[in-house]
Structures are given as C-alpha cells and as structure tokens.
Design a protein around this motif. Structure first.
Motif, mmCIF file in Angstrom:
data_model
loop_
_atom_site.group_PDB
_atom_site.id
_atom_site.type_symbol
_atom_site.label_atom_id
_atom_site.label_comp_id
_atom_site.label_asym_id
_atom_site.label_seq_id
_atom_site.Cartn_x
_atom_site.Cartn_y
_atom_site.Cartn_z
ATOM 1 N N UNK A 50 0.828 -1.214 0.000
ATOM 2 C CA UNK A 50 0.000 0.000 0.000
ATOM 3 C C UNK A 50 0.858 1.257 0.000
ATOM 4 N N UNK A 51 0.219 2.370 -0.352
ATOM 5 C CA UNK A 51 0.907 3.648 -0.340
ATOM 6 C C UNK A 51 -0.131 4.768 -0.298
ATOM 7 N N UNK A 69 0.056 7.504 -2.133
ATOM 8 C CA UNK A 69 -0.168 7.755 -3.573
ATOM 9 C C UNK A 69 0.476 6.589 -4.315
ATOM 10 N N UNK A 70 -0.232 5.472 -4.458
ATOM 11 C CA UNK A 70 0.393 4.265 -5.027
ATOM 12 C C UNK A 70 0.604 4.371 -6.527
ATOM 13 N N UNK A 71 1.686 3.791 -6.972
ATOM 14 C CA UNK A 71 1.933 3.660 -8.415
ATOM 15 C C UNK A 71 1.201 2.423 -8.924
ATOM 16 N N UNK A 72 0.577 2.502 -10.085
ATOM 17 C CA UNK A 72 -0.174 1.339 -10.592
ATOM 18 C C UNK A 72 0.756 0.207 -11.010
ATOM 19 N N UNK A 73 0.335 -1.000 -10.739
ATOM 20 C CA UNK A 73 1.030 -2.200 -11.228
ATOM 21 C C UNK A 73 0.175 -2.771 -12.352
ATOM 22 N N UNK A 101 -4.042 -0.634 -7.997
ATOM 23 C CA UNK A 101 -3.441 0.268 -7.021
ATOM 24 C C UNK A 101 -3.928 -0.128 -5.628
ATOM 25 N N UNK A 102 -3.016 -0.061 -4.660
ATOM 26 C CA UNK A 102 -3.360 -0.360 -3.271
ATOM 27 C C UNK A 102 -3.191 0.918 -2.454
ATOM 28 N N UNK A 131 6.012 -1.924 9.746
ATOM 29 C CA UNK A 131 4.595 -2.058 9.405
ATOM 30 C C UNK A 131 4.390 -2.024 7.897
ATOM 31 N N UNK A 132 5.095 -1.136 7.223
ATOM 32 C CA UNK A 132 4.953 -1.045 5.768
ATOM 33 C C UNK A 132 5.382 -2.331 5.085
#
Length: 229
Positions: A28-29, A31-35, A102-103, A124-125
């Motif tokens: 997760x993030x 502002x996540x970058x798409x996979x 995206x997460x 945690x990340x």
C-alpha cells in the motif's frame, strides 16, 4: 485414445500458450503507483479478468483496464475490490490491454503512522500488503463453453468441436493480423528505400552542381589574377 481425448489434448496444446495467470503482493501507499499486467489482443477480442484479492486492513485496492493507445482508453474502472472479482471487456483496437491495480492506504492508517517512529513505520509497511491472484482469459479462453453446452444441449464431443472451431477462428485472425503487419512493414521498407534513393540522387546532383560552380569560380578567379588566358 478416444476421439474425445484426442480433441481435449489438442485443445490443451493450442490453448495453453494463451493462458495468463499471475500471483503477486501489492504494497500500500498514500499515492500508489499502478502495477499493470499487459497482454496482446486483437480488435473485438473478449477479455475476462478474474482478480482474487486477499485480506488486508486499512487498504483499498482499485482496478482499471486500459489499452496501449496514446490516449490510454479506460475500458473499465472499479474501486475497492474485495475477494473474487470478475470483469469482462471487449478490445476496441489492435494492440495491448493492461490490467492496472493500485493499493491505497486509508487516511486513518496514515494518521496512525505519523505517530510512530521510522523503524516501526518501516516494519509495518513491510508487513502490510494485499495478495493478488490474477487470471486473464483472452479470445477463446474467455468463452464459457459449459454454459453454451447447457444452453444448446450439446454433447461432450460437440462442445469440444465448438472449442476447436473457436481456436481455428482465432488462429485465422492471428494469421490475418500477421499478414497485415507484413504488408505494412513491406510498404514501410519500400517507402524508406524510395526516400533513401531520392536523397542519394539529390546528394549526387548537388555535388555535381557544386563541382561545376567551383570550376567556373576558379576559372574566373585565375583570369582576374592573369594566371590564365
């Protein structure tokens, strides 16, 4: 081996290369970058995407299906998918279709992370993620032949023949696509060769013209200096 077994084996050999399945973890993030997972498709091809999203607290997984055109046309977009999600789209252009995920990390989780130390945040990340099991069926693979057999009361052999018919049609479309690509490349080669030839002639005539001009220029110069009559 029975005729039905032979047909099943033939279908397995033909269809195996077109099966696309992948399993991965999606961190997760804020502002996540798409996979994105890309697959080649033909125009009007049916694409079935089955995404099985594992559990993960304070996370939201979004999915989007796009194509590889410069406009990045969006065929379908869905927010917060959970468990098993099945999506179907039809390709409008020749090229590739991408399944992008995206997460997102929830705002509540972000507020909690701000209160923690850097080491705890990193731990945690590292432990937070969602497991994604993604299956992408294209063309013949996306057709539910069992449902067709039940609807049309087809026998097992007739169902296998219907599958084989779909495979043959897909192979014909692939050969037609390759033929068009070959014609396009041949036209590009001819056009490039013609341009190179025209440039070569232009260079030759330019050099000849320059040589003639130099001769007359030098002759006039030597006359002014009385070096020649």
């Amino acid at each position: 081996m029975t005729s039905r077994g032979t047909l099943s084996l033939l279908l397995f050999v033909l269809l195996a290369p077109f099966v696309a399945a992948i399993k991965f973890t999606l961190p997760p993030s804020r502002i996540p970058a798409p996979k994105c997972i890309w697959n080649a498709v033909h125009t009007h091809a049916l694409v079935i995407v089955t995404a099985n999203v594992g559990p993960g607290p304070n996370q939201r997984v979004d999915i989007e299906i796009i194509d590889s055109t410069p406009q990045r046309n969006v065929y379908l977009s869905k927010r917060d998918i959970k468990g098993e999600t099945r999506l179907a789209v039809t390709a409008h252009v020749e090229g590739e279709v991408g399944v992008c995920l995206k997460n997102w990390l929830s705002p509540e989780r972000l507020w909690m992370l701000r209160l923690l130390t850097v080491d705890v945040k990193a731990s945690l990340a590292q432990n937070m993620s969602r497991t994604i099991d993604l299956d992408i069926d294209i063309g013949v693979d996306a057709v539910d032949y069992n449902a067709i057999a039940n609807q049309e009361s087809l026998s097992g052999l007739e169902t296998e023949m219907r599958k084989l018919e779909g495979v043959v049609k897909e192979i014909e479309d692939e050969l037609e696509y390759l033929k068009k690509r070959e014609e396009r490349f041949a036209n590009t080669n001819l056009s490039t060769n013609q341009r190179v030839q025209n440039f070569a002639w232009f260079t030759l005539f330019s050099l000849i013209g320059l040589g003639v001009w130099q001769i007359f220029h030098l002759r006039a110069y030597f006359k002014r200096k009385y070096l020649i009559d």
